[in-house]
Design an enzyme around this catalytic site. Sequence first.
Site, short mmCIF file in Angstrom:
data_model
loop_
_atom_site.label_atom_id
_atom_site.label_comp_id
_atom_site.label_asym_id
_atom_site.label_seq_id
_atom_site.Cartn_x
_atom_site.Cartn_y
_atom_site.Cartn_z
N GLY A 127 65.33 66.80 118.38
CA GLY A 127 64.64 66.57 117.11
C GLY A 127 65.32 65.45 116.33
NE ARG A 161 62.58 69.52 120.74
CZ ARG A 161 63.59 69.58 119.87
NH1 ARG A 161 64.83 69.53 120.30
NH2 ARG A 161 63.36 69.67 118.57
CG ASP A 195 72.73 73.37 120.83
OD1 ASP A 195 71.59 72.91 120.63
OD2 ASP A 195 72.96 74.59 120.98
CB THR A 214 70.61 68.62 114.60
OG1 THR A 214 69.80 69.73 114.16
CG2 THR A 214 72.05 69.11 114.62
CG ASP A 251 68.40 72.75 113.27
OD1 ASP A 251 67.55 72.55 112.38
OD2 ASP A 251 68.13 72.80 114.48
CG ASP A 258 72.32 74.21 115.20
OD1 ASP A 258 72.58 72.99 115.19
OD2 ASP A 258 71.41 74.70 115.89
NE ARG A 262 66.80 74.06 117.80
CZ ARG A 262 65.75 73.58 118.48
NH1 ARG A 262 65.04 74.38 119.22
NH2 ARG A 262 65.44 72.32 118.42
O1 F6P Z 1 66.48 71.08 115.69
C1 F6P Z 1 65.78 70.47 114.68
C2 F6P Z 1 64.46 71.17 114.45
O2 F6P Z 1 63.75 70.50 113.44
C3 F6P Z 1 64.56 72.66 114.14
O3 F6P Z 1 64.92 72.90 112.80
C4 F6P Z 1 63.20 73.14 114.52
O4 F6P Z 1 63.19 74.51 114.84
C5 F6P Z 1 62.89 72.31 115.75
O5 F6P Z 1 63.67 71.14 115.63
C6 F6P Z 1 61.45 71.91 115.92
O6 F6P Z 1 61.36 71.28 117.15
P1 F6P Z 1 60.13 70.42 117.66
O7 F6P Z 1 60.30 69.03 117.11
O8 F6P Z 1 60.28 70.43 119.14
O9 F6P Z 1 58.90 71.08 117.16
#
Ligand code: F6P
Length: 321
Positions: free
Chosen positions: A14, A75, A106, A128, A130, A132, A174
């Site tokens: 992300g 991803r 991560d 990120t 997050d 985390d 997340r």
């Molecule tokens: O890891 C960053 C994040 O924005 C999280 O907060 C969220 O759960 C996830 O990515 C959303 O992912 P995607 O872009 O694959 O929908």
Amino acid sequence: MVKMERIAVLTSGGDSPGMNAAVRAVARTCMFNDKECIGVKRGYEGLIEGDFITLDHAAVGGIIHSGGTILKTARSERFKTPEGREEALAQMKKAGIDGLVVIGGDGSFHGAKALHDMGFPTIGIPGTIDNDITGTDETIGFDTAVNTALDAIMKLRDTATSHERLFVVEVMGRNAGFLALEVAVATGAEYVVVPELPLSIGDLTKRLKSSYRAGRSHTLIILAEGVMTAQEMREQLADSGGYDARVTVLGYIQRGGHPTSFDVVLATRMGAFATENLMIGKSGMMVGNINHKLVLSPLERAWSEHKSLSPEMLSLMNKMN
Ligand code: F6P
């Protein structure tokens, strides 16, 4: 001494505000040291496909304050396979790349560790919203996301106050509650609901009841997405306490926008530090900012060691309500 003439950089997972500032810092540090910098498009997907661009002085000009990532991100499922990783390695060898800087969370660090284990010099920068990741107090983008949420919630507060309403605001993060807790303290929210702490809707409605009895006319609950959706919480509050909550999901707005000065400076410091350490032979490590000091720690710490919410912040939430 390891040969390190051409260094590549990618952004993965992300996106987060400040990634561009980190890319710029990697490129400019390479140039300062008379090294070449290569940008990899679309994270590990671009690595497998050999989708590379030269990052010269001009290519990273004017991006320091822009949100998103000029390198794009993805991803990659293919990179999780041994064939995908071998192909990525072959592409880097073909392009004469000697080392790689990975900017991401991560999941991205798992990929960086795999390359390191295959003997390819790789270093990680935590990017990120997050926050985390163990091994750093802050990740790039977290501060901006908190401020974006703060801006939006200040507006919600106005209408919540006028109508004397209960609002549930769902924030990202997340499986972790770092973003929710920081946002809750920053907005002066009445309650925060995070995955790290057990939640009983019964307790929450009891607390809501007593605070309404004590004269509170409007309430703001910050809900981390890792617990449940805001809509689910709305239904549970209606079922167990007869509350008519309004819900707002901040969603992807939290990932966009220009980075705060904190994130720009953090990204610039981390980008330079990561590149300098890669140049002196460090690999399999991630950069962290601990007590305002840049440090290196093994990449695997990001997922093998649990990062806990700050007890001080949790207790602040209680004290302020
Ligand atoms: O890891 C960053 C994040 O924005 C999280 O907060 C969220 O759960 C996830 O990515 C959303 O992912 P995607 O872009 O694959 O929908």
